[in-house]
Scaffold this motif. Structure first.
Motif, PDB file in Angstrom:
ATOM      1  N   ARG A 243       0.850  -1.043  -0.001  1.00  0.00           N
ATOM      2  CA  ARG A 243       0.012   0.058   0.227  1.00  0.00           C
ATOM      3  C   ARG A 243       0.890   1.153  -0.212  1.00  0.00           C
ATOM      4  O   ARG A 243       1.127   1.603   1.431  1.00  0.00           O
ATOM      5  CB  ARG A 243      -0.697   0.241   1.780  1.00  0.00           C
ATOM      6  N   THR A 244       1.184   1.364  -1.201  1.00  0.00           N
ATOM      7  CA  THR A 244       2.127   2.906  -1.436  1.00  0.00           C
ATOM      8  C   THR A 244       2.069   3.762  -2.683  1.00  0.00           C
ATOM      9  O   THR A 244       1.588   2.453  -3.558  1.00  0.00           O
ATOM     10  CB  THR A 244       3.662   2.850  -0.338  1.00  0.00           C
ATOM     11  N   ASP A 245       1.749   4.791  -2.842  1.00  0.00           N
ATOM     12  CA  ASP A 245       1.825   5.377  -4.527  1.00  0.00           C
ATOM     13  C   ASP A 245       1.332   4.922  -5.202  1.00  0.00           C
ATOM     14  O   ASP A 245       1.282   4.707  -6.460  1.00  0.00           O
ATOM     15  CB  ASP A 245       3.792   6.017  -4.320  1.00  0.00           C
ATOM     16  N   PHE A 246      -0.098   4.485  -4.491  1.00  0.00           N
ATOM     17  CA  PHE A 246      -1.031   4.342  -6.256  1.00  0.00           C
ATOM     18  C   PHE A 246      -1.360   4.949  -6.982  1.00  0.00           C
ATOM     19  O   PHE A 246      -1.344   3.991  -8.537  1.00  0.00           O
ATOM     20  CB  PHE A 246      -2.010   3.803  -5.544  1.00  0.00           C
ATOM     21  N   GLN A 247      -1.462   5.994  -6.695  1.00  0.00           N
ATOM     22  CA  GLN A 247      -1.647   6.943  -7.932  1.00  0.00           C
ATOM     23  C   GLN A 247      -1.113   6.997  -8.976  1.00  0.00           C
ATOM     24  O   GLN A 247      -0.986   7.387 -10.101  1.00  0.00           O
ATOM     25  CB  GLN A 247      -2.760   8.256  -7.923  1.00  0.00           C
ATOM     26  N   GLN A 248       0.614   7.012  -8.662  1.00  0.00           N
ATOM     27  CA  GLN A 248       1.844   7.413  -9.039  1.00  0.00           C
ATOM     28  C   GLN A 248       1.585   6.271 -10.042  1.00  0.00           C
ATOM     29  O   GLN A 248       2.288   5.957 -11.430  1.00  0.00           O
ATOM     30  CB  GLN A 248       2.920   7.603  -8.365  1.00  0.00           C
ATOM     31  N   ARG A 249       1.699   4.939  -9.835  1.00  0.00           N
ATOM     32  CA  ARG A 249       1.935   3.134  -9.800  1.00  0.00           C
ATOM     33  C   ARG A 249       0.593   3.595 -11.378  1.00  0.00           C
ATOM     34  O   ARG A 249       1.453   3.290 -12.457  1.00  0.00           O
ATOM     35  CB  ARG A 249       1.638   2.277  -9.671  1.00  0.00           C
ATOM     36  N   LEU A 250       0.006   3.601 -10.748  1.00  0.00           N
ATOM     37  CA  LEU A 250      -1.297   3.875 -12.152  1.00  0.00           C
ATOM     38  C   LEU A 250      -1.221   4.484 -13.629  1.00  0.00           C
ATOM     39  O   LEU A 250      -1.362   4.588 -14.199  1.00  0.00           O
ATOM     40  CB  LEU A 250      -2.883   3.755 -11.248  1.00  0.00           C
ATOM     41  N   ALA A 251      -0.529   5.759 -13.271  1.00  0.00           N
ATOM     42  CA  ALA A 251      -0.486   7.050 -13.630  1.00  0.00           C
ATOM     43  C   ALA A 251       0.710   5.982 -14.656  1.00  0.00           C
ATOM     44  O   ALA A 251       0.422   6.833 -16.026  1.00  0.00           O
ATOM     45  CB  ALA A 251      -0.417   7.700 -13.462  1.00  0.00           C
ATOM     46  N   TRP A 252       1.250   5.329 -14.270  1.00  0.00           N
ATOM     47  CA  TRP A 252       2.899   5.084 -14.784  1.00  0.00           C
ATOM     48  C   TRP A 252       2.365   3.539 -15.896  1.00  0.00           C
ATOM     49  O   TRP A 252       2.202   3.783 -16.930  1.00  0.00           O
ATOM     50  CB  TRP A 252       3.119   4.186 -13.916  1.00  0.00           C
ATOM     51  N   ALA A 253       1.540   2.856 -15.319  1.00  0.00           N
ATOM     52  CA  ALA A 253       0.524   1.979 -16.287  1.00  0.00           C
ATOM     53  C   ALA A 253       0.033   2.487 -17.230  1.00  0.00           C
ATOM     54  O   ALA A 253      -0.251   2.198 -18.188  1.00  0.00           O
ATOM     55  CB  ALA A 253      -0.274   1.052 -15.363  1.00  0.00           C
ATOM     56  N   LYS A 254      -0.742   3.434 -16.998  1.00  0.00           N
ATOM     57  CA  LYS A 254      -0.840   3.515 -17.790  1.00  0.00           C
ATOM     58  C   LYS A 254      -0.855   4.702 -19.187  1.00  0.00           C
ATOM     59  O   LYS A 254      -0.699   4.431 -20.183  1.00  0.00           O
ATOM     60  CB  LYS A 254      -2.360   5.548 -17.135  1.00  0.00           C
ATOM     61  N   ARG A 255       0.127   4.594 -19.331  1.00  0.00           N
ATOM     62  CA  ARG A 255       1.341   5.462 -19.738  1.00  0.00           C
ATOM     63  C   ARG A 255       1.968   4.412 -20.658  1.00  0.00           C
ATOM     64  O   ARG A 255       2.291   4.228 -21.789  1.00  0.00           O
ATOM     65  CB  ARG A 255       2.711   6.048 -19.795  1.00  0.00           C
ATOM     66  N   VAL A 256       2.442   3.562 -20.024  1.00  0.00           N
ATOM     67  CA  VAL A 256       2.547   1.949 -20.689  1.00  0.00           C
ATOM     68  C   VAL A 256       2.039   1.341 -21.661  1.00  0.00           C
ATOM     69  O   VAL A 256       1.788   1.334 -21.964  1.00  0.00           O
ATOM     70  CB  VAL A 256       3.364   1.083 -19.920  1.00  0.00           C
ATOM     71  N   LEU A 257       0.834   1.127 -20.787  1.00  0.00           N
ATOM     72  CA  LEU A 257      -1.020   0.466 -21.550  1.00  0.00           C
ATOM     73  C   LEU A 257      -0.552   1.536 -22.962  1.00  0.00           C
ATOM     74  O   LEU A 257      -0.760   0.808 -24.039  1.00  0.00           O
ATOM     75  CB  LEU A 257      -2.175   0.034 -20.935  1.00  0.00           C
ATOM     76  N   LEU A 258      -0.708   2.830 -22.608  1.00  0.00           N
ATOM     77  CA  LEU A 258      -0.550   3.591 -24.301  1.00  0.00           C
ATOM     78  C   LEU A 258       0.640   3.194 -25.164  1.00  0.00           C
ATOM     79  O   LEU A 258       0.396   3.052 -26.210  1.00  0.00           O
ATOM     80  CB  LEU A 258      -0.807   4.676 -23.909  1.00  0.00           C
ATOM     81  N   ASP A 259       1.448   3.025 -24.614  1.00  0.00           N
ATOM     82  CA  ASP A 259       2.744   3.007 -25.744  1.00  0.00           C
ATOM     83  C   ASP A 259       2.315   0.843 -26.214  1.00  0.00           C
ATOM     84  O   ASP A 259       2.710   1.067 -26.893  1.00  0.00           O
ATOM     85  CB  ASP A 259       4.232   3.109 -24.884  1.00  0.00           C
ATOM     86  N   MET A 260       1.666   0.962 -25.265  1.00  0.00           N
ATOM     87  CA  MET A 260       2.023  -0.481 -25.468  1.00  0.00           C
ATOM     88  C   MET A 260       0.856  -0.407 -27.186  1.00  0.00           C
ATOM     89  O   MET A 260       0.907  -1.624 -27.985  1.00  0.00           O
ATOM     90  CB  MET A 260       1.926  -1.457 -24.936  1.00  0.00           C
TER      91      MET A 260
END
Length: 350
Positions: A243-260
């Motif tokens: 439980r830490t930095d959920f918003q930052q990690r999900l924002a990173w996931a969104k960028r990765v998935l967009l690139d994919m």
């Protein structure tokens, strides 16, 4: 036989002092009489007006009775169901009707009602303003699946009810601490770390909303607070870890998935957001299985090439893809590390 000496005559100063004291007492008595008269003059009209008001209210209370009701904003329940749950009755006194008790009775009896306001509409009507639960969560936390709202209130139980309601997303949670009761807050056993699972769920939903990932999340696994997992369109497992930095990690996931997606490399697999790596995405192999929360069983697995879509509300469009996913042998996903994400602009729209 001895005789007493007569008292000496009072001095002139003592006479004057006694005279002033007598005069002061007379003035005080006079002021008291004046105050009594003023109070009587003021209180008498007030008492008369109060008596008239009580008489008028008493007459109106016998004349003004509930003859109709109106329910606004209820889709899950009919107007008759809301009225019956309130405990009010036609012919009841409008002024004496216990609206606060009726409000609490509705909230207890009708689980999908999140808020309700009762208002007297004179001369003869009671109006109900209903706000219903918008976000519904199908939960696997025991033998019988449950349907909760975002605050953990039990709405329904059983697969048949959930198929009719179409939940927003599906959760795997720890086992129940006590039997679930519709209309009451669910009680879950804390995990090994003593985590409040419902508070953790609210944090994750808030982070998903703020990062723009909420509409793409179809499942959440919170059976362990140290191994939080989200499911992106039932195809990609997002490992969030502790439980830490959920918003930052999900924002990173969104960028990765967009690139994919832009490189046509979106496929089933696991996106590990706990690592600061250039390649956090790992495609599924033939032996890999992804556990996807589902209301049909306590846990269902899917193998590469298969897709199981969670139900979404009818008012929202589901995001599905009919494009054949490239295999891991012919396509390589272009990913972005968390450090690269933090350094680059964040205003790109999905």
């Amino acid at each position: 036989m001895s005789t007493r000496n007569p008292a000496p005559p009072p001095r002139q100063e003592d006479k004057e002092k006694l005279r002033r004291q007598n005069q002061l007492k007379k003035q005080q008595k006079k002021r008291k009489r004046q105050r009594r008269r003023r109070m009587l003059l003021v209180s008498l009209p007030v008492a008369v007006l109060l008596a008239l008001a009580i008489a008028i209210v008493g007459m109106l209370s016998k004349m003004v009775k509930i003859e109709s009701y109106q329910v606004v904003g209820s889709e899950q329940y009919s107007a008759e169901e809301v009225w019956q749950a309130s405990g009010l009755a036609l012919g009841m006194n409008m002024l004496l009707a216990p609206l606060e008790e009726a409000q609490q009775a509705i909230l207890r009896t009708l689980p999908f009602v999140q808020e309700v306001t009762l208002k007297r509409v004179f001369p003869y009507k009671i109006q109900f303003q209903v706000k219903e639960t918008q976000l519904t969560l199908a939960v696997n936390a025991g033998a019988v699946p449950l349907l909760l709202d975002e605050n953990g209130k039990v709405l329904e139980e059983g697969n048949a009810q959930m198929q009719q309601t179409q939940p927003s997303l599906v959760l795997n949670l720890p086992e129940l601490d006590k039997p679930a009761v519709p209309g009451e807050r669910v009680s879950l056993r804390p995990d090994a770390y003593g985590t409040d699972t419902l508070a953790l769920l609210r944090d994750i939903l808030a982070a998903a909303e703020q990062s723009g990932m909420r509409e793409h999340i179809t499942g959440i696994d919170l059976r362990s607070s140290s191994d939080v997992r989200l499911y992106y369109q039932n195809e990609i497992c997002l490992l969030l870890g502790a439980r830490t930095d959920f918003q930052q990690r999900l924002a990173w996931a969104k960028r990765v998935l967009l690139d994919m997606e832009n490189s046509n490399a979106l496929q089933q697999g696991t996106l590990d957001l706990t690592l600061d790596s250039q390649t956090p995405f790992r495609p599924n192999t033939a032996s890999d299985k992804i556990e996807i929360p589902t209301t049909a069983d306590s846990a269902k697995t899917t193998q590469p090439g298969s897709t199981t879509h969670a139900t979404q509300p009818q008012t929202k469009k589901t995001t599905e893809s009919s494009t054949t996913r490239p295999s891991s042998e012919t396509q390589t996903a272009r990913t972005t590390s968390q450090a690269d994400y933090e350094a680059e602009p964040t205003n790109r729209e999905r």
